[in-house]
Design a protein around this motif. Sequence first.
Motif, PDB file in Angstrom:
ATOM      1  N   ASP A 214      74.942  -5.578  47.051  1.00  0.00           N
ATOM      2  CA  ASP A 214      73.489  -5.413  47.026  1.00  0.00           C
ATOM      3  C   ASP A 214      72.867  -5.779  48.369  1.00  0.00           C
ATOM      4  O   ASP A 214      71.974  -5.092  48.864  1.00  0.00           O
ATOM      5  CB  ASP A 214      72.862  -6.257  45.913  1.00  0.00           C
ATOM      6  CG  ASP A 214      73.179  -5.737  44.529  1.00  0.00           C
ATOM      7  OD1 ASP A 214      73.585  -4.562  44.400  1.00  0.00           O
ATOM      8  OD2 ASP A 214      73.036  -6.522  43.564  1.00  0.00           O
ATOM      9  N   ARG A 215      73.343  -6.854  48.969  1.00  0.00           N
ATOM     10  CA  ARG A 215      72.813  -7.287  50.266  1.00  0.00           C
ATOM     11  C   ARG A 215      73.150  -6.274  51.351  1.00  0.00           C
ATOM     12  O   ARG A 215      72.323  -5.964  52.207  1.00  0.00           O
ATOM     13  CB  ARG A 215      73.366  -8.669  50.609  1.00  0.00           C
ATOM     14  CG  ARG A 215      72.815  -9.252  51.873  1.00  0.00           C
ATOM     15  CD  ARG A 215      71.309  -9.552  51.737  1.00  0.00           C
ATOM     16  NE  ARG A 215      70.820  -9.976  53.019  1.00  0.00           N
ATOM     17  CZ  ARG A 215      69.849  -9.346  53.684  1.00  0.00           C
ATOM     18  NH1 ARG A 215      69.230  -8.321  53.147  1.00  0.00           N
ATOM     19  NH2 ARG A 215      69.479  -9.767  54.859  1.00  0.00           N
ATOM     20  N   ALA A 216      74.367  -5.738  51.330  1.00  0.00           N
ATOM     21  CA  ALA A 216      74.767  -4.733  52.319  1.00  0.00           C
ATOM     22  C   ALA A 216      73.899  -3.483  52.199  1.00  0.00           C
ATOM     23  O   ALA A 216      73.480  -2.912  53.219  1.00  0.00           O
ATOM     24  CB  ALA A 216      76.240  -4.392  52.152  1.00  0.00           C
ATOM     25  N   LEU A 217      73.615  -3.056  50.971  1.00  0.00           N
ATOM     26  CA  LEU A 217      72.727  -1.899  50.782  1.00  0.00           C
ATOM     27  C   LEU A 217      71.343  -2.171  51.355  1.00  0.00           C
ATOM     28  O   LEU A 217      70.743  -1.302  52.001  1.00  0.00           O
ATOM     29  CB  LEU A 217      72.607  -1.550  49.299  1.00  0.00           C
ATOM     30  CG  LEU A 217      73.786  -0.836  48.665  1.00  0.00           C
ATOM     31  CD1 LEU A 217      73.497  -0.550  47.192  1.00  0.00           C
ATOM     32  CD2 LEU A 217      74.126   0.447  49.388  1.00  0.00           C
ATOM     33  N   SER A 218      70.843  -3.367  51.131  1.00  0.00           N
ATOM     34  CA  SER A 218      69.530  -3.746  51.660  1.00  0.00           C
ATOM     35  C   SER A 218      69.524  -3.717  53.188  1.00  0.00           C
ATOM     36  O   SER A 218      68.586  -3.207  53.812  1.00  0.00           O
ATOM     37  CB  SER A 218      69.153  -5.137  51.152  1.00  0.00           C
ATOM     38  OG  SER A 218      67.932  -5.559  51.697  1.00  0.00           O
ATOM     39  N   ILE A 219      70.583  -4.227  53.792  1.00  0.00           N
ATOM     40  CA  ILE A 219      70.688  -4.225  55.251  1.00  0.00           C
ATOM     41  C   ILE A 219      70.750  -2.796  55.776  1.00  0.00           C
ATOM     42  O   ILE A 219      70.091  -2.455  56.770  1.00  0.00           O
ATOM     43  CB  ILE A 219      71.917  -5.045  55.704  1.00  0.00           C
ATOM     44  CG1 ILE A 219      71.667  -6.532  55.432  1.00  0.00           C
ATOM     45  CG2 ILE A 219      72.244  -4.800  57.176  1.00  0.00           C
ATOM     46  CD1 ILE A 219      72.915  -7.397  55.558  1.00  0.00           C
ATOM     47  N   LEU A 220      71.526  -1.936  55.128  1.00  0.00           N
ATOM     48  CA  LEU A 220      71.612  -0.542  55.554  1.00  0.00           C
ATOM     49  C   LEU A 220      70.276   0.178  55.407  1.00  0.00           C
ATOM     50  O   LEU A 220      69.900   0.984  56.261  1.00  0.00           O
ATOM     51  CB  LEU A 220      72.706   0.187  54.772  1.00  0.00           C
ATOM     52  CG  LEU A 220      74.138  -0.251  55.105  1.00  0.00           C
ATOM     53  CD1 LEU A 220      75.115   0.394  54.132  1.00  0.00           C
ATOM     54  CD2 LEU A 220      74.493   0.073  56.538  1.00  0.00           C
ATOM     55  N   ASP A 221      69.528  -0.116  54.341  1.00  0.00           N
ATOM     56  CA  ASP A 221      68.192   0.459  54.169  1.00  0.00           C
ATOM     57  C   ASP A 221      67.254  -0.012  55.282  1.00  0.00           C
ATOM     58  O   ASP A 221      66.491   0.783  55.841  1.00  0.00           O
ATOM     59  CB  ASP A 221      67.598   0.087  52.808  1.00  0.00           C
ATOM     60  CG  ASP A 221      68.231   0.826  51.653  1.00  0.00           C
ATOM     61  OD1 ASP A 221      68.916   1.844  51.893  1.00  0.00           O
ATOM     62  OD2 ASP A 221      68.051   0.369  50.502  1.00  0.00           O
ATOM     63  N   ASP A 222      67.314  -1.310  55.600  1.00  0.00           N
ATOM     64  CA  ASP A 222      66.493  -1.852  56.685  1.00  0.00           C
ATOM     65  C   ASP A 222      66.844  -1.186  58.013  1.00  0.00           C
ATOM     66  O   ASP A 222      65.960  -0.866  58.811  1.00  0.00           O
ATOM     67  CB  ASP A 222      66.669  -3.364  56.807  1.00  0.00           C
ATOM     68  CG  ASP A 222      66.043  -4.144  55.665  1.00  0.00           C
ATOM     69  OD1 ASP A 222      65.254  -3.558  54.892  1.00  0.00           O
ATOM     70  OD2 ASP A 222      66.355  -5.347  55.534  1.00  0.00           O
TER      71      ASP A 222
END
Length: 71
Positions: free
Chosen positions: A42-50
């Motif tokens: 979930d955190r990796a997805l958030s970072i990629l979205d950012d």
Amino acid sequence: METSPSNVTRYVNELEGALGARLLNRSSRRLSLTKTGKTLYDRALSILDDLAETEAVASTAAIQPRDGLAT
């Protein structure tokens, strides 16, 4: 991703070793994320979205003329 299943297994094992945490529950028939694995995912997805948003902002800023400058 053009890599073999054995390479993926090795990469996951290396990541788990580096983090000191198990990311996947493994059985002979199934894989599932551990709680830590889900949190990391979930955190990796958030970072990629950012990152995608940041790139979009930078691209937009690069093509817009700035006030007060001659072109």
